[in-house]
Design a protein around this motif. Structure first.
Motif, short mmCIF file in Angstrom:
data_model
loop_
_atom_site.label_atom_id
_atom_site.label_comp_id
_atom_site.label_asym_id
_atom_site.label_seq_id
_atom_site.Cartn_x
_atom_site.Cartn_y
_atom_site.Cartn_z
N GLY A 42 59.05 32.09 34.52
CA GLY A 42 59.38 30.70 34.20
C GLY A 42 59.97 29.95 35.37
O GLY A 42 60.24 28.74 35.27
N ASP A 43 60.22 30.64 36.48
CA ASP A 43 60.76 29.98 37.67
C ASP A 43 59.69 29.09 38.30
O ASP A 43 58.55 29.53 38.50
N ARG A 44 60.04 27.84 38.58
CA ARG A 44 59.04 26.90 39.08
C ARG A 44 58.39 27.38 40.36
O ARG A 44 57.17 27.32 40.51
N SER A 45 59.20 27.87 41.31
CA SER A 45 58.65 28.35 42.57
C SER A 45 57.66 29.49 42.33
O SER A 45 56.58 29.54 42.93
N GLY A 46 58.03 30.41 41.41
CA GLY A 46 57.14 31.52 41.11
C GLY A 46 55.85 31.07 40.46
O GLY A 46 54.76 31.57 40.79
N VAL A 47 55.94 30.11 39.53
CA VAL A 47 54.75 29.61 38.86
C VAL A 47 53.81 28.91 39.85
O VAL A 47 52.59 29.14 39.84
N LEU A 48 54.38 28.10 40.74
CA LEU A 48 53.55 27.41 41.73
C LEU A 48 52.88 28.40 42.68
O LEU A 48 51.71 28.23 43.04
N THR A 49 53.61 29.44 43.05
CA THR A 49 53.04 30.47 43.92
C THR A 49 51.92 31.21 43.20
O THR A 49 50.87 31.51 43.78
N ALA A 50 52.13 31.51 41.90
CA ALA A 50 51.09 32.20 41.12
C ALA A 50 49.81 31.38 41.08
O ALA A 50 48.71 31.91 41.22
N ILE A 51 49.94 30.07 40.91
CA ILE A 51 48.77 29.19 40.89
C ILE A 51 48.03 29.26 42.22
O ILE A 51 46.80 29.37 42.27
N SER A 52 48.79 29.21 43.31
CA SER A 52 48.16 29.29 44.64
C SER A 52 47.43 30.62 44.83
O SER A 52 46.33 30.66 45.37
N LEU A 53 48.06 31.72 44.38
CA LEU A 53 47.43 33.03 44.53
C LEU A 53 46.16 33.16 43.70
O LEU A 53 45.16 33.72 44.15
N ILE A 54 46.19 32.62 42.49
CA ILE A 54 44.99 32.67 41.65
C ILE A 54 43.87 31.86 42.29
O ILE A 54 42.71 32.29 42.33
N GLY A 55 44.22 30.68 42.81
CA GLY A 55 43.20 29.86 43.46
C GLY A 55 42.66 30.51 44.72
O GLY A 55 41.47 30.34 45.06
N TRP A 56 43.51 31.27 45.38
CA TRP A 56 43.11 31.89 46.65
C TRP A 56 42.31 33.16 46.41
O TRP A 56 41.24 33.38 46.98
N ARG A 57 42.83 34.06 45.55
CA ARG A 57 42.22 35.37 45.35
C ARG A 57 41.19 35.41 44.24
O ARG A 57 40.38 36.32 44.18
N ARG A 58 41.25 34.47 43.30
CA ARG A 58 40.30 34.40 42.19
C ARG A 58 40.17 35.72 41.43
O ARG A 58 39.08 36.29 41.32
N PRO A 59 41.27 36.26 40.88
CA PRO A 59 41.17 37.50 40.10
C PRO A 59 40.36 37.26 38.83
O PRO A 59 40.30 36.15 38.31
N LYS A 60 39.76 38.32 38.28
CA LYS A 60 38.89 38.17 37.12
C LYS A 60 39.60 37.59 35.91
O LYS A 60 39.02 36.88 35.11
N ASN A 61 40.89 37.94 35.75
CA ASN A 61 41.61 37.43 34.59
C ASN A 61 42.32 36.12 34.90
O ASN A 61 43.19 35.68 34.15
N GLY A 62 41.96 35.47 36.03
CA GLY A 62 42.60 34.22 36.41
C GLY A 62 42.56 33.14 35.35
O GLY A 62 43.59 32.53 35.04
N PRO A 63 41.39 32.87 34.73
CA PRO A 63 41.35 31.82 33.70
C PRO A 63 42.32 32.08 32.55
O PRO A 63 43.00 31.18 32.09
N GLY A 64 42.38 33.34 32.10
CA GLY A 64 43.28 33.67 31.01
C GLY A 64 44.74 33.43 31.38
O GLY A 64 45.53 32.96 30.57
N LEU A 65 45.09 33.74 32.63
CA LEU A 65 46.46 33.52 33.09
C LEU A 65 46.80 32.03 33.17
O LEU A 65 47.94 31.63 32.98
N LEU A 66 45.79 31.20 33.46
CA LEU A 66 46.03 29.78 33.68
C LEU A 66 46.02 28.95 32.40
O LEU A 66 46.56 27.84 32.39
N LEU A 67 45.42 29.47 31.34
CA LEU A 67 45.25 28.65 30.14
C LEU A 67 46.56 28.07 29.63
O LEU A 67 46.61 26.93 29.19
N GLY A 68 47.62 28.84 29.69
CA GLY A 68 48.91 28.36 29.20
C GLY A 68 49.53 27.27 30.05
O GLY A 68 50.50 26.63 29.63
#
Length: 228
Positions: free
Chosen positions: A170-196
């Motif tokens: 729930g930390d803003r810095s952590g959430v923003l970093t997670a978004i950047s990592l998903i956009g960068w690495r494109r893990p298979k479960n990325g969409p599921g992680l982003l839906l929320g």
């Protein structure tokens, strides 16, 4: 600059760069020793704007003596565009003071290059979870500025563990970093992680999603039907 009222000193210090007189740098160097934190920060920002000789060394000394102001001082160092600043910041990664280390990591995200990437990758598995978030954030920012600086092969193929922990924190810095990592690495479960996050009320989250191409339309394009 020497007025007894700290508010006056802050104002005077912030106005010095507009004067551009020969004595301006010396006034700012002396202001770095002011007991008022706001004056010190104003002097650091003014020095970053003027870029006189010895600025990097002066700010490094200030960072060492005022760890309580590590954040703004490190960011002022990052704005210098001085090749020597990155090396100075990298040397400070070994500091035990958590506030100093995090400030340095954020500054390296702003000004780091391949040199920083090597050190950040070495640090990644030797720090606690909160610091890992800052390391990954710095790597993601460097990647955005210098796409060739970070080799994807140097990071684990699936960053799911880190991303999941960042989003759950729930930390803003952590959430923003997670978004950047998903956009960068494109893990298979990325969409599921982003839906929320797609309906987040936080403007910084929505802006990061859009910037990384992970808004509602981007997620649909990213979907791996075999996973969903």
């Amino acid at each position: 600059v020497f007025d007894p009222d700290p508010e006056v000193r802050v104002l005077a210090t912030s106005l010095i760069p507009t004067l551009r007189t020969s004595g301006s740098p010396e006034l700012l160097f002396s202001a770095l020793e002011d007991p008022c934190p706001d004056v010190v920060v104003a002097a650091a920002e003014a020095l970053a704007a003027l870029r006189p000789t010895r600025t990097a060394d002066a700010l490094t000394e200030c960072l060492a003596s005022r760890p309580d102001l590590a954040g703004p001082i490190a960011l002022a160092m990052a704005k210098l565009a001085d090749p020597g600043v990155e090396e100075l910041l990298v040397d400070w990664l070994g500091q035990d003071e958590p506030g100093v280390r995090i400030a340095v990591l954020r500054a390296l995200g702003t000004c780091g290059s391949e040199r920083s990437v090597r050190e950040l990758l070495r640090l990644l598995d030797r720090v606690d979870a909160a610091t890992q978030t800052e390391v990954l954030s710095a790597l993601a920012l460097i990647c955005e500025r210098l796409p060739g600086a970070v080799d994807r092969a140097e990071l684990p193929a699936d960053p799911t563990r880190w991303v999941g922990e960042m989003l759950a924190s729930g930390d803003r810095s952590g959430v923003l970093t997670a978004i950047s990592l998903i956009g960068w690495r494109r893990p298979k479960n990325g969409p599921g992680l982003l839906l929320g996050l797609l309906e987040s009320r936080d403007p910084s989250v929505r802006e990061r999603l859009q910037h990384r191409g992970l808004d509602a339309v981007g997620v649909l394009e990213f979907v791996d039907k075999d996973v969903l």
